[in-house]
Enzyme design. Structure first.
Site, PDB file in Angstrom:
ATOM      1  N   ASP A 179      -6.915   2.132  14.139  1.00 37.88           N
ATOM      2  CA  ASP A 179      -5.895   2.055  14.305  1.00 37.88           C
ATOM      3  C   ASP A 179      -5.822   0.265  13.004  1.00 37.88           C
ATOM      4  O   ASP A 179      -6.657  -0.542  13.837  1.00 37.88           O
ATOM      5  CB  ASP A 179      -4.779   1.851  14.851  1.00 37.88           C
ATOM      6  N   GLU A 211      -7.825   2.805   9.170  1.00 39.54           N
ATOM      7  CA  GLU A 211      -6.831   2.187   8.367  1.00 39.54           C
ATOM      8  C   GLU A 211      -6.361   0.707   8.400  1.00 39.54           C
ATOM      9  O   GLU A 211      -7.294  -0.014   9.700  1.00 39.54           O
ATOM     10  CB  GLU A 211      -5.233   2.521   9.408  1.00 39.54           C
ATOM     11  N   ASP A 265      -2.398   3.937   1.845  1.00 40.27           N
ATOM     12  CA  ASP A 265      -1.063   3.411   1.449  1.00 40.27           C
ATOM     13  C   ASP A 265      -1.158   3.382   0.365  1.00 40.27           C
ATOM     14  O   ASP A 265       0.125   3.680  -0.155  1.00 40.27           O
ATOM     15  CB  ASP A 265      -0.803   2.511   2.644  1.00 40.27           C
ATOM     16  N   ASP A 268       4.278   5.671  10.636  1.00 38.70           N
ATOM     17  CA  ASP A 268       4.999   4.727  10.136  1.00 38.70           C
ATOM     18  C   ASP A 268       5.192   4.648   8.992  1.00 38.70           C
ATOM     19  O   ASP A 268       6.431   3.343   9.332  1.00 38.70           O
ATOM     20  CB  ASP A 268       2.906   3.808   9.635  1.00 38.70           C
ATOM     21  N   GLN A 269       5.075   5.131   8.216  1.00 32.84           N
ATOM     22  CA  GLN A 269       6.149   4.593   7.346  1.00 32.84           C
ATOM     23  C   GLN A 269       7.558   5.600   7.353  1.00 32.84           C
ATOM     24  O   GLN A 269       8.140   5.229   6.773  1.00 32.84           O
ATOM     25  CB  GLN A 269       5.376   5.820   6.002  1.00 32.84           C
ATOM     26  N   VAL A 270       7.454   6.729   8.835  1.00 29.58           N
ATOM     27  CA  VAL A 270       9.093   6.993   8.938  1.00 29.58           C
ATOM     28  C   VAL A 270       8.781   5.788  10.427  1.00 29.58           C
ATOM     29  O   VAL A 270      10.074   5.428   9.658  1.00 29.58           O
ATOM     30  CB  VAL A 270       8.531   8.493   9.617  1.00 29.58           C
TER      31      VAL A 270
END
Length: 622
Positions: A274, A310, A336, A408-410
């Site tokens: 992460d 990531e 991303d 993350d994106q949600v």
């Protein structure tokens, strides 16, 4: 839960923690360079037996005793004062402030010794959060759904972090005991049973690990090993982990052994590291390089293990391939860039990190599909014009994990809305048709396959001393957005500490059968079946620089890939609101189209938000 004694035992030996000895008894070791005295405290009911540990070189304390065994509970007493759990605890049955438990990993007899993993190009990843994947919120409930995931077309289950965190619920990124699967989800044996069951079905299992910080509650390292941290570097969580200063050797060993431990003792197929952009290390080799090299040396060619990053820095050198095409360190990075470009195209949003993509989302998407990263050294407006990224066109498409949704994106949205709440069906169908058949390995976020409308908000369960700060901090994160300028507007943001916030995220599996959701499940299955039949077999030996692209009319996109077997794969897409006419038909056969009637003539007419895929198996022979 126990296993038959006829299987294979797996045990990773470490220089710290509690280790059962072959001759009997347990060896306890703690690195406590700031302590003068350490006692081992063995706990049985209300009784506590204190045993003075022997001080050794470099800040180590050790004690071997036959008074402990498998299942014994223990903790350490520092300088006749504070009691602390073992930072290398294999299990914390009473959470982060309670005693640790001695676990004998050899007690689990593995039955999957024939499992050697799967090639990376076969990866179709399903990311899930153990606690909200099911109403039960445990490993056993995931195990019960594995056949459903296989039927969907998934080949890898990726667990959000399970390292022991404070409280009853957490995303997992606040873990403080990195070797201990959280007790809310089950015992260590339950996680091993899940991995074994997944392997029996041909599924890989990946784990998300956090090596950039410890959570804010339950971390006692500052009291006896402040050398774990350095004020020379800072992160969003405060002082950075000390990977490159004085005393950093044992800090590095702690995290390297953590990676080896999960891969060996739990027989995992890979790790996702992460936010490594928050790891600051000026040494050579840096911790990311050394960790990957140690994993390779430890496992050699025994089985296929995949390390994924990531990394907001888009540092392509970590993804470098050797002359034979094998990853030298990391097999892939979460991309991303492709998410952000697609998100802007689908929603029109341009705030926050989306501002880097808002002016020209289609060229960014074009570059992602053909070269990997959209940002390869260009200035980022979101990062105050700082250069971001490294050249990536030389890397194969399989070095980039693509997704339309992830935790993350949600979850980093104020209300945790999924993409379906932000766009319409025709746009979403086009985006899914593009991502699931492109060469890059796709990642699905749990519930995406039936287009779940449930939010995935940020949630946690810290102690009372942190609760107010967490709520205030979460709401202040959005203060710079116009819609949350007013304090009253920020009050509408869900309280991450509230159990009701967590309950919103628990998947409703009955919804997948409803008329509104069933077509999306059918679409995912159809596209993934095509991926397995037509695309994945041709990704072996895929190289970088093997794609040609063009855009037109500000909304049309064509990408042509040369696949590993020499075949040609062509994407034709209209990602706009008006039709595009008179396009030349790519060579080969039609593989898939969102609008089949538009693909029957030699000169194609693409309706708004349409996607066509063509496969030319004869290209390599021409």
């Amino acid at each position: 839960m126990t296993a038959s004694n006829s299987g294979k035992q797996r045990h990773h030996s470490m220089p710290f923690g509690a280790q059962l000895l072959d001759m009997g008894g347990v060896r306890f070791r703690l690195w406590a360079p700031a302590a003068q005295r350490v006692e081992l405290c063995l706990i049985e009911g209300e009784a506590e037996t204190r045993l003075p540990m022997t001080r050794q070189d470099e800040g180590w304390f050790e004690w071997v005793t036959e008074q402990a065994g498998n299942g014994s509970r223990y903790r350490f007493r520092i300088d006749a004062g504070m009691h602390v759990p073992d930072p290398a605890s294999r299990y914390q049955p009473e959470d982060v402030h309670g005693p640790s438990e001695v676990v004998d990993p050899r007690a689990w007899a593995w039955q999957d010794e024939a499992w050697l993993g799967r090639p990376w190009q076969e990866a179709v990843i399903y990311e899930l959060h153990v606690g909200s994947f099911s109403p039960q919120g445990n490993y056993a409930a995931i195990q019960a759904r594995l056949d459903t995931l296989v039927e969907l077309g998934v080949t890898a289950v990726e667990l959000m972090p399970v390292a022991d965190f404070p409280g009853r619920r957490n995303w997992g990124y606040d873990g403080v005991y990195l070797f201990a699967p959280d007790s809310q989800y089950g015992r260590p044996e339950d996680l091993k049973a899940l991995v074994e069951a997944a392997h029996a079905r041909g599924l890989m299992v990946f784990l998300d690990v956090v090596y950039n910080h410890f959570g804010p509650e339950g971390n006692y390292l500052h009291a006896y090993a402040p050398q774990f941290f350095t004020e020379r570097h800072h992160t969003p969580w405060g002082a950075a982990i000390n990977y490159d200063g004085k005393h950093s050797h044992w800090v590095r060993e702690f995290f390297i052994h953590n990676a080896l431990y999960w891969l060996a003792e739990y027989h995992l197929d890979g790790l996702r590291l992460d936010a490594v952009h928050a790891i600051i290390d000026d040494s050579q080799p840096d911790i990311l390089t050394e960790l990957a090299e140690r994993v390779q040396r430890h496992f050699g060619n025994q089985r296929q293990i995949h390390l994924v990053l990531e990394n907001d820095r888009n540092a392509a050198h970590y993804l470098r391939r050797s002359a034979n095409g094998r990853p030298e360190h990391y097999v892939a990075q979460w991309n991303d860039d492709i998410h952000h470009a697609l998100h802007v195209l689908l929603t029109g949003e341009g705030e926050g990190y989306y501002m880097d993509y808002a002016p020209h989302p289609l060229p960014h998407l074009q570059r992602c599909l053909s070269e990997g990263f959209a940002y390869q050294g260009e200035a980022s407006a979101y990062r105050e014009a700082q250069a971001r990224g490294e050249a990536s066109a030389h890397l194969p498409a399989t070095a980039f994990v693509s997704f339309l949704q992830n935790h993350d994106q949600v979850g980093n949205r104020a209300f945790g809305e999924r993409i379906a709440a932000l766009t319409d069906d025709k746009r979403l169908r086009a985006a899914l048709s593009l991502l699931l058949l492109a060469p890059a390995p796709p990642l699905l976020f749990m519930g995406q396959e039936w287009n779940s409308s449930q939010p995935f908000p940020f949630f946690c369960d810290f102690g009372a001393d942190l609760a107010e700060k967490v709520v205030e901090g979460r709401r202040n994160e959005f203060a710079h957005f116009p819609e949350f300028n007013a304090p009253a507007a920020r009050e509408r943001i869900p309280d991450p500490m509230a159990e009701a916030t967590f309950n919103q995220a628990i998947l409703d599996w009955q919804a997948r059968h409803s008329p509104d959701h069933q077509p999306w499940l059918t679409l995912h299955k159809e596209l993934l079946a095509l991926r397995h039949a037509e695309v994945i077999p041709r990704l072996h030996n895929l190289v970088g620089g093997a794609a040609a692209t063009t855009t037109w009319a500000g909304q049309g996109l064509r990408v042509d890939w040369s696949l590993g077997d020499g075949a040609g794969l062509a994407l034709l897409a209209n990602l706009g609101d008006t039709s595009i006419a008179a396009l030349d038909r790519p060579s080969g056969r039609l593989l898939y189209s969102t609008h089949p009637t538009a693909t029957q003539a030699d000169a194609l007419a693409l309706p708004p938000w349409s996607v066509c895929w063509y496969l030319d198996e004869a290209r390599h022979s021409r």
